[in-house]
Design an enzyme around this catalytic site. Structure first.
Site, PDB file in Angstrom:
ATOM      1  N   GLU A 351       0.834  -1.201   0.000  1.00  7.88           N
ATOM      2  CA  GLU A 351       0.000   0.000   0.000  1.00  7.88           C
ATOM      3  C   GLU A 351       0.872   1.255   0.000  1.00  7.88           C
ATOM      4  O   GLU A 351       0.466   2.296  -0.504  1.00  7.88           O
ATOM      5  CB  GLU A 351      -0.944   0.002   1.210  1.00  7.88           C
ATOM      6  CG  GLU A 351      -2.076   1.011   1.087  1.00  7.88           C
ATOM      7  CD  GLU A 351      -3.141   0.844   2.143  1.00  7.88           C
ATOM      8  OE1 GLU A 351      -4.281   0.461   1.799  1.00  7.88           O
ATOM      9  OE2 GLU A 351      -2.844   1.089   3.337  1.00  7.88           O
ATOM     10  N   HIS A 382       6.724 -27.209   3.118  1.00 12.62           N
ATOM     11  CA  HIS A 382       5.949 -28.334   2.599  1.00 12.62           C
ATOM     12  C   HIS A 382       4.858 -27.863   1.633  1.00 12.62           C
ATOM     13  O   HIS A 382       3.935 -28.627   1.336  1.00 12.62           O
ATOM     14  CB  HIS A 382       5.337 -29.113   3.763  1.00 12.62           C
ATOM     15  CG  HIS A 382       6.370 -29.702   4.682  1.00 12.62           C
ATOM     16  ND1 HIS A 382       6.912 -30.956   4.484  1.00 12.62           N
ATOM     17  CD2 HIS A 382       6.982 -29.191   5.781  1.00 12.62           C
ATOM     18  CE1 HIS A 382       7.802 -31.198   5.433  1.00 12.62           C
ATOM     19  NE2 HIS A 382       7.867 -30.142   6.232  1.00 12.62           N
ATOM     20  N   LYS A 510     -13.942   1.632  -4.255  1.00 15.87           N
ATOM     21  CA  LYS A 510     -14.954   2.085  -3.288  1.00 15.87           C
ATOM     22  C   LYS A 510     -15.981   2.989  -3.958  1.00 15.87           C
ATOM     23  O   LYS A 510     -17.180   2.895  -3.682  1.00 15.87           O
ATOM     24  CB  LYS A 510     -14.283   2.822  -2.123  1.00 15.87           C
ATOM     25  CG  LYS A 510     -13.455   1.932  -1.219  1.00 15.87           C
ATOM     26  CD  LYS A 510     -13.130   2.597   0.120  1.00 15.87           C
ATOM     27  CE  LYS A 510     -12.219   3.771  -0.022  1.00 15.87           C
ATOM     28  NZ  LYS A 510     -11.768   4.307   1.278  1.00 15.87           N
TER      29      LYS A 510
END
Length: 545
Positions: A351, A382, A510
């Site tokens: 950000e 793994h 937004k």
């Protein structure tokens, strides 16, 4: 811009000279490499010897930093100059943990005085909850804390409370709600007793859609069970600057804790956003968290570049991104308590520096922030370490581990720590075809079969890594570790000539969500939707008729 700096062509030339050099040869020829490329700041240390660099690389990188006036820009941040140019704001998260008594004046505000006033209120409130003096509406002590926020109002507190669980109050259970999908808040509400729960609503404007939606759901649930809205005052507090909205919600203004525009969300865990941290850990441990960060601040501000932890990490990152063309960076903590640290650093790094426009408004012709990702190191071995060892991508790694053994778990930490060292060595050294072939022949494989299989057992090595070691997972060490990464991000932003302290990239989605939400709720919107979005809106509405 980076490509216009006088040292940039020197680094390009140097890269061409050493790009094929192998670290295992450097280690073989230089017995002092490990000790020379090692820096310690009290109980935090960095081993950066397993990187594809030499003394000339470092010398040129320090010259590059000087080309950018890095030292002067560090001072500008600490002094409160408005280095967040697009929002015309100072960047003073460092003031939140400062132990210095030299006041910082910002637009006629005494910054340290304001910060310490809020800290004093936080300490008093925290003490009242922890001691059992602050009671719920049925006179029960508080047993559960629900922090409702998102992004910087969630990740920092979640990460720190998890990392320092061993220091938490034994009576208190911590819950963090950020996702607006409904599942998370409902899952938490099922586990708690309204009479003994404290809700912390963290939103600077008190209008963040996700946070307010979750807070209103919690409020409705609480009022239905407590039977009276007046009880909200004992069970809800706010971290905000919007007094009017907080009061309309039903929260007493005396239970509102403020913070300031000079603190960005991803840098805010040191502020009132850290109220949940202080309640859980207590003021003594919160102070230690701040002190650890302050120690790193002073180191960053005063240490020469050659021994400056954030400067070294920042410049080494630039070396891989802009010369080796690395697109990705892995955070691999080898401690279960640090399991949320990678996603905290994801936000902090991406950000801040995930940008392509310079401070002068020009499009940047080079890469900036890499994709930052990670997981618990021992589990990752793994899962995706296969790609790191034998894949086609160059992905630098930060290994993070502690030296301190866990009590009542004999032998566990030795296994864990041996894997940290083994993986870092394997990434550096690798295994040649001849070594792989010799191992297979020694095991008795047929010569032709061994020759074929050996190709698949080659590890090229020369994969770079840092090893960050903490003596133990403690409040002061976590404070120092977080501040280290904050300042590393700053260093890279300076080199790339970008503003690390705005986040305009979160805005467009937004904005577009507003008319879409109107449509989903059955209202008509005048907004234009592309055919794909329109089709998916109709699909949703038809399903939910």
């Amino acid at each position: 811009m980076l490509t216009q700096l006088k040292t940039y062509p020197k680094l390009l030339k140097h890269y061409e000279e050493i790009k094929e050099a192998h670290m295992r040869d450097w280690f073989s020829k230089d017995k002092e490499r490990a000790s020379r490329y090692f820096v310690q700041l009290e109980s935090l240390s960095l081993d950066y010897s397993k990187n594809r660099l030499n003394d000339t690389t470092l010398k040129l990188l320090f010259e590059l930093a000087n080309d950018c006036s890095l030292k002067e820009k560090i001072e500008a941040m600490f002094k409160g100059e408005k280095i967040n140019t697009t929002e015309k704001r100072a960047v003073l998260h460092t003031a939140l943990r400062s132990l210095n008594d030299t006041e910082i004046l910002l637009d006629n505000m005494e910054v340290l005085k304001s910060v310490r006033s809020v800290l004093k209120r936080m300490r008093a409130f925290s003490d009242s909850v922890r001691s059992g003096k602050r009671l719920g509406y049925t006179n029960q002590v508080i047993t559960d804390i629900v922090n409702i926020g998102i992004g910087g109002s969630d990740l920092g507190a979640l990460m720190v409370c998890t990392a320092l669980k061993r220091y938490g109050h034994p009576r208190l259970k911590m819950h963090f709600v950020s996702n607006v999908d409904g599942t998370q808040i409902l899952d938490v509400l099922e586990k708690i007793n309204p009479a003994s729960t404290l809700f912390i609503v963290a939103s600077k404007t008190f209008s963040t859609q996700e946070t307010l939606t979750n807070a209103l759901t919690a409020r409705k649930w609480f009022v239905e069970r407590s039977g009276d809205e007046k009880h909200i005052a004992k069970h809800f507090v706010a971290v905000s600057t919007n007094k009017e909205a907080v009061q309309q919600f039903g929260i007493d203004e005396h239970n509102m804790f403020e913070f300031w525009d000079f603190v960005g969300g991803r840098y805010s865990l040191w502020s009132a956003i850290g109220l949940s941290i202080m309640i859980y850990l207590g003021k003594k441990n919160f102070n230690a968290l701040l002190k650890g960060a302050y120690l790193m601040d002073e180191h960053f501000r005063n240490a020469p570049f050659e021994s400056n932890l954030p400067v070294l990490m920042g410049l080494i990152g630039v070396w891989y991104i802009n010369f080796f063309q690395s697109k990705s960076h892995l955070i691999a903590p080898y401690d279960q308590y640090l399991r949320h640290f990678p996603k905290f650093i994801q936000q902090l790094d991406m950000e801040s520096n995930g940008k392509r426009i310079s401070k002068k408004g020009e499009t940047i012709p080079y890469d900036t922030c890499p994709v930052v990702w990670g997981d618990m190191g021992i589990n990752a071995q793994h899962a995706f370490f296969q790609l790191l060892h034998q894949g086609t991508h160059l992905i630098p790694i930060d290994f993070i581990a502690s030296l301190d053994k866990k009590p009542n778990a004999k032998g566990h930490h030795e296994i864990l720590f041996s894997n940290v060292l083994a993986q870092a060595q394997a990434f550096m050294k690798g295994k040649s075809y001849e070594e792989a072939l010799g191992e297979l022949l020694f095991k008795g494989l047929d010569k032709d079969e061994a020759k074929d299989l050996a190709h698949h057992r080659v590890f090229f090595g020369n994969r770079p890594s840092n090893i960050l070691l903490l003596e133990k997972i403690s409040p002061s060490n976590i404070g120092a570790l977080v501040a280290l990464y904050e300042h590393k991000v700053f260093v890279q932003g300076v080199i790339w000539d970008i503003n690390s302290f705005d986040q305009w990239g979160v805005e467009l989605g937004k904005e577009l969500a507003v008319p879409i939400l109107q449509e989903l709720e059955g209202h008509k919107s005048n907004a234009y939707f592309d055919s794909s979005t329109k089709h998916l809106i109709e699909l949703y509405k038809n399903y939910n008729q």
